[in-house]
Design a protein around this motif. Structure first.
Motif, PDB file in Angstrom:
ATOM      1  N   GLN A  40       0.828  -1.202   0.000  1.00 56.89           N
ATOM      2  CA  GLN A  40       0.000   0.000   0.000  1.00 56.89           C
ATOM      3  C   GLN A  40       0.865   1.255   0.000  1.00 56.89           C
ATOM      4  OE1 GLN A  40      -3.434   0.373  -0.208  1.00 56.89           O
ATOM      5  NE2 GLN A  40      -2.864   2.527  -0.437  1.00 56.89           N
ATOM      6  N   ARG A  41       1.940   1.254   0.800  1.00 53.21           N
ATOM      7  CA  ARG A  41       2.836   2.412   0.845  1.00 53.21           C
ATOM      8  C   ARG A  41       3.561   2.594  -0.494  1.00 53.21           C
ATOM      9  NH1 ARG A  41       3.783   7.374   1.768  1.00 53.21           N
ATOM     10  NH2 ARG A  41       5.868   7.919   2.499  1.00 53.21           N
ATOM     11  N   ALA A  42       3.982   1.502  -1.094  1.00 51.91           N
ATOM     12  CA  ALA A  42       4.642   1.584  -2.403  1.00 51.91           C
ATOM     13  C   ALA A  42       3.691   2.149  -3.453  1.00 51.91           C
ATOM     14  CB  ALA A  42       5.138   0.206  -2.823  1.00 51.91           C
ATOM     15  N   LEU A  43       2.427   1.747  -3.359  1.00 51.30           N
ATOM     16  CA  LEU A  43       1.412   2.234  -4.292  1.00 51.30           C
ATOM     17  C   LEU A  43       1.246   3.745  -4.187  1.00 51.30           C
ATOM     18  CD1 LEU A  43      -0.703   1.184  -6.363  1.00 51.30           C
ATOM     19  CD2 LEU A  43      -2.306   0.975  -4.467  1.00 51.30           C
ATOM     20  N   GLU A  44       1.349   4.257  -2.983  1.00 47.35           N
ATOM     21  CA  GLU A  44       1.206   5.701  -2.762  1.00 47.35           C
ATOM     22  C   GLU A  44       2.407   6.503  -3.277  1.00 47.35           C
ATOM     23  OE1 GLU A  44       0.802   5.808   1.436  1.00 47.35           O
ATOM     24  OE2 GLU A  44      -1.247   5.006   1.453  1.00 47.35           O
ATOM     25  N   LEU A  45       3.542   5.833  -3.426  1.00 44.86           N
ATOM     26  CA  LEU A  45       4.778   6.535  -3.763  1.00 44.86           C
ATOM     27  C   LEU A  45       5.129   6.529  -5.244  1.00 44.86           C
ATOM     28  CD1 LEU A  45       7.007   5.349  -0.774  1.00 44.86           C
ATOM     29  CD2 LEU A  45       6.126   7.659  -1.156  1.00 44.86           C
ATOM     30  N   THR A  46       4.396   5.795  -6.061  1.00 44.63           N
ATOM     31  CA  THR A  46       4.718   5.751  -7.491  1.00 44.63           C
ATOM     32  C   THR A  46       3.588   6.350  -8.310  1.00 44.63           C
ATOM     33  OG1 THR A  46       5.397   4.350  -9.352  1.00 44.63           O
ATOM     34  CG2 THR A  46       3.774   3.434  -7.831  1.00 44.63           C
ATOM     35  N   GLU A  47       3.966   6.930  -9.474  1.00 43.86           N
ATOM     36  CA  GLU A  47       2.986   7.558 -10.361  1.00 43.86           C
ATOM     37  C   GLU A  47       2.818   6.807 -11.675  1.00 43.86           C
ATOM     38  OE1 GLU A  47       4.301  11.514 -11.008  1.00 43.86           O
ATOM     39  OE2 GLU A  47       4.277  12.073  -8.889  1.00 43.86           O
ATOM     40  N   VAL A  48       3.710   5.873 -11.972  1.00 44.87           N
ATOM     41  CA  VAL A  48       3.669   5.160 -13.252  1.00 44.87           C
ATOM     42  C   VAL A  48       2.503   4.169 -13.237  1.00 44.87           C
ATOM     43  CG1 VAL A  48       4.938   3.670 -14.842  1.00 44.87           C
ATOM     44  CG2 VAL A  48       6.151   5.439 -13.532  1.00 44.87           C
ATOM     45  N   PRO A  49       1.568   4.281 -14.185  1.00 45.20           N
ATOM     46  CA  PRO A  49       0.363   3.429 -14.155  1.00 45.20           C
ATOM     47  C   PRO A  49       0.650   1.934 -14.092  1.00 45.20           C
ATOM     48  CG  PRO A  49       0.089   5.211 -15.738  1.00 45.20           C
ATOM     49  CD  PRO A  49       1.506   5.277 -15.277  1.00 45.20           C
ATOM     50  N   SER A  50       1.597   1.434 -14.894  1.00 44.30           N
ATOM     51  CA  SER A  50       1.864  -0.003 -14.901  1.00 44.30           C
ATOM     52  C   SER A  50       2.427  -0.472 -13.559  1.00 44.30           C
ATOM     53  CB  SER A  50       2.830  -0.364 -16.035  1.00 44.30           C
ATOM     54  OG  SER A  50       4.013   0.389 -15.941  1.00 44.30           O
ATOM     55  N   GLU A  51       3.212   0.378 -12.911  1.00 40.39           N
ATOM     56  CA  GLU A  51       3.727   0.030 -11.586  1.00 40.39           C
ATOM     57  C   GLU A  51       2.587   0.007 -10.564  1.00 40.39           C
ATOM     58  OE1 GLU A  51       6.688   2.958 -10.852  1.00 40.39           O
ATOM     59  OE2 GLU A  51       8.254   1.862 -11.927  1.00 40.39           O
ATOM     60  N   ARG A  52       1.687   0.961 -10.680  1.00 42.16           N
ATOM     61  CA  ARG A  52       0.547   1.004  -9.767  1.00 42.16           C
ATOM     62  C   ARG A  52      -0.329  -0.234  -9.951  1.00 42.16           C
ATOM     63  NH1 ARG A  52      -0.539   5.487  -7.109  1.00 42.16           N
ATOM     64  NH2 ARG A  52      -2.756   4.985  -7.031  1.00 42.16           N
ATOM     65  N   ASP A  53      -0.529  -0.655 -11.202  1.00 36.39           N
ATOM     66  CA  ASP A  53      -1.307  -1.867 -11.472  1.00 36.39           C
ATOM     67  C   ASP A  53      -0.627  -3.093 -10.857  1.00 36.39           C
ATOM     68  OD1 ASP A  53      -3.129  -0.351 -12.855  1.00 36.39           O
ATOM     69  OD2 ASP A  53      -2.339  -0.859 -14.837  1.00 36.39           O
ATOM     70  N   PHE A  54       0.689  -3.169 -11.036  1.00 37.32           N
ATOM     71  CA  PHE A  54       1.461  -4.289 -10.487  1.00 37.32           C
ATOM     72  C   PHE A  54       1.306  -4.360  -8.962  1.00 37.32           C
ATOM     73  CE2 PHE A  54       5.415  -5.754  -8.505  1.00 37.32           C
ATOM     74  CZ  PHE A  54       5.608  -6.983  -9.117  1.00 37.32           C
ATOM     75  N   LEU A  55       1.464  -3.212  -8.310  1.00 36.83           N
ATOM     76  CA  LEU A  55       1.369  -3.181  -6.845  1.00 36.83           C
ATOM     77  C   LEU A  55      -0.050  -3.438  -6.362  1.00 36.83           C
ATOM     78  CD1 LEU A  55       3.711  -0.123  -6.326  1.00 36.83           C
ATOM     79  CD2 LEU A  55       4.191  -2.463  -5.564  1.00 36.83           C
ATOM     80  N   ALA A  56      -1.028  -2.925  -7.113  1.00 35.16           N
ATOM     81  CA  ALA A  56      -2.425  -3.164  -6.744  1.00 35.16           C
ATOM     82  C   ALA A  56      -2.749  -4.658  -6.808  1.00 35.16           C
ATOM     83  CB  ALA A  56      -3.352  -2.376  -7.667  1.00 35.16           C
ATOM     84  N   GLN A  57      -2.183  -5.340  -7.794  1.00 37.05           N
ATOM     85  CA  GLN A  57      -2.392  -6.792  -7.885  1.00 37.05           C
ATOM     86  C   GLN A  57      -1.782  -7.509  -6.694  1.00 37.05           C
ATOM     87  OE1 GLN A  57      -0.810  -8.108 -11.652  1.00 37.05           O
ATOM     88  NE2 GLN A  57      -2.213  -6.830 -12.840  1.00 37.05           N
ATOM     89  N   ARG A  58      -0.580  -7.098  -6.296  1.00 36.86           N
ATOM     90  CA  ARG A  58       0.062  -7.729  -5.142  1.00 36.86           C
ATOM     91  C   ARG A  58      -0.747  -7.455  -3.865  1.00 36.86           C
ATOM     92  NH1 ARG A  58       1.867  -9.568  -8.867  1.00 36.86           N
ATOM     93  NH2 ARG A  58       4.011 -10.101  -9.421  1.00 36.86           N
ATOM     94  N   LEU A  59      -1.276  -6.255  -3.755  1.00 37.44           N
ATOM     95  CA  LEU A  59      -2.095  -5.899  -2.600  1.00 37.44           C
ATOM     96  C   LEU A  59      -3.361  -6.747  -2.555  1.00 37.44           C
ATOM     97  CD1 LEU A  59      -2.184  -3.925  -0.207  1.00 37.44           C
ATOM     98  CD2 LEU A  59      -3.372  -2.305  -1.696  1.00 37.44           C
ATOM     99  N   GLN A  60      -3.978  -6.935  -3.720  1.00 38.51           N
ATOM    100  CA  GLN A  60      -5.190  -7.747  -3.807  1.00 38.51           C
ATOM    101  C   GLN A  60      -4.894  -9.201  -3.444  1.00 38.51           C
ATOM    102  OE1 GLN A  60      -8.266  -6.806  -4.251  1.00 38.51           O
ATOM    103  NE2 GLN A  60      -9.106  -8.889  -4.222  1.00 38.51           N
ATOM    104  N   GLN A  61      -3.760  -9.714  -3.904  1.00 41.84           N
ATOM    105  CA  GLN A  61      -3.390 -11.092  -3.590  1.00 41.84           C
ATOM    106  C   GLN A  61      -3.190 -11.279  -2.085  1.00 41.84           C
ATOM    107  OE1 GLN A  61       0.113 -11.653  -5.990  1.00 41.84           O
ATOM    108  NE2 GLN A  61      -1.039 -11.794  -7.905  1.00 41.84           N
TER     109      GLN A  61
END
Length: 444
Positions: free
Chosen positions: A404-425
């Protein structure tokens, strides 16, 4: 309404094209103009090139994109430079000579091949001018990224993990110092060459890294920046006055990492980690080139951080699959690298290798030690790595907090998608583990 849509579509096409051209052509044009007017006129050269791009944005949506966009920018920059010469009193005595020089160095669009051959050394000269020892190293690199590579102050700020205002001040001071010192437009010789070469290599490395993992924008990978860094490094490696073992080492590093670019992104533009990549997509010719330059870098006794990082990249590229990766050797190379460059980012990468060899608990301990003495808490990859290591040891709540913290710190859409998937998992795994199966009293 249809006409408006077509107009907006044309403007978008023009914007994307001019952005790409600016990346590729700005450094070349500024190099040639600086060669004519001198480093003390660097700001003028930059202004002329930026004005040419601005005119393209203003006119191309209405009149269409010219058949040779690069040639159009060259011609426009030439005419703008001529106009400036004619307006300035100090140049009147040499006006005819300078205009003739401009006509020769910036020919008509049909002679692009001649232009490319003529500007090769100018680009190297400008690289060394930007990396003059009178400038602090961070100022050298910022200036070269801005002038030669078309980086915006915001992009440079993210590469340096600092603020945009600080970078803008750094760029202004750098230009002022070069102008005041009347720095010569040349490739230096002797001991000065070695000192300035390090700044040039730092710049190319940052340029490649911005392409390999973009700090902003829609795309996490920008292949054109990686290709430009490799091209400029190859110019250095091929030049008899500049070719050094560490130049070959950096070129090897970029080629070996660049070989993996086709497999880094999936069909939807999402990030694929190293163990998820299809290694058949890796470029074998680039790997072979990289190994060749790594061998070339072995000449002499000097060992740079580029040698060690290229060795790490070679370990990945030569492994037939992820399980066969020699992580013990990679960790050993990181140990040597930390002795040369004990930066927080190196320590972060070393912690990943420690986790691979000794387990996630040891990796987390290494990262926590790094965080105690560095500002990496605001770097999204720190939390992404911590999240992954916590998930490996099944600490799902801690893993989710880091993702969640990593998601807040990045602006690149593909990185946000990647982190959101990990958060969901993590969330799904926590919900699954919280379900207690029904059992009888006897079983309890």
């Amino acid at each position: 309404m249809q006409a408006m849509k077509e107009r907006l579509s044309a403007e978008e096409t023009v914007f994307r094209l001019t952005e790409d051209l600016f990346r590729h052509e700005a450094g070349r044009l500024v190099s040639v103009l600086t060669g004519i007017f001198g480093v003390n006129r660097l700001q003028m050269a930059e202004d002329v090139v930026q004005e040419a791009v601005a005119r393209a944005l203003d006119t191309w949506p209405y009149y269409g994109i010219p058949e040779n966009p690069s040639g159009w920018l060259m011609q426009t920059a030439k005419h703008l430079a001529v106009d400036l010469i004619r307006r300035e009193t100090r140049f009147r005595e040499k006006q005819s000579e300078l205009i003739a020089h401009l006509e020769q160095r910036l020919p008509d669009p049909g002679t692009g091949a001649l232009f490319e051959s003529e500007i090769r050394d100018d680009r190297l000269r400008l690289m060394f001018a930007c990396c003059h020892p009178l400038l602090p190293r961070e100022m050298q690199t910022a200036l070269a990224l801005k002038i030669l590579c078309g980086f915006s102050p915001g992009e440079i700020a993210k590469a340096f993990l600092t603020g945009e205002a600080a970078i803008a001040k750094r760029l202004t001071r750098a230009r002022q110092r070069l102008k005041a010192a009347s720095v010569r437009f040349e490739i230096p010789a002797g001991p000065e060459l070695s000192a300035r070469l390090d700044g040039v290599l730092d710049t190319l490395y940052l340029l490649f890294n911005e392409g390999y993992k973009a700090s902003s924008g829609e795309r996490v990978v920008r292949e054109e920046l990686c290709a430009e860094a490799i091209r400029l490094a190859a110019l250095l490696a091929e030049h008899p006055a500049v070719s050094r073992p560490r130049v070959h080492a950096l070129l090897a590093l970029m080629l070996l990492n660049g070989a993996r670019l086709p497999a880094r992104i999936d069909a939807e533009g999402g990030i694929l980690r190293l163990n998820e990549q299809d290694r058949s997509l890796w470029s074998r010719p680039m790997i072979e080139r990289g190994i060749h330059h790594l061998e070339q870098s072995a000449a002499g006794d000097a060992l740079s951080e580029y040698h060690l990082q290229a060795g790490i990249a070679a370990c990945h590229c030569l492994a037939p699959n992820d399980d066969a990766t020699d992580w013990k050797r990679i960790l050993s190379l990181y140990d040597h690298l930390a002795e040369i460059n004990d930066s927080p980012v190196v320590r972060l990468n070393r912690a990943v290798a420690v986790a691979k060899v000794h387990g996630p608990e040891r990796g987390i301990a290494q990262l926590e030690a790094v965080l105690e003495r560095s500002p990496l808490d605001t770097y999204y990859l720190t939390h992404a790595v911590l999240g992954d290591l916590e998930r490996q040891r099944e600490q799902l709540a801690a893993a989710a907090a880091h993702f969640q913290r990593a998601l807040e710190l990045t602006e690149v859409p593909s990185e946000r998608d990647f982190l959101a998937q990990r958060l969901q998992q993590c969330s799904e795994a926590r919900e699954s583990s919280s379900v207690v199966p029904f059992s009888s009293g006897k079983e309890r």
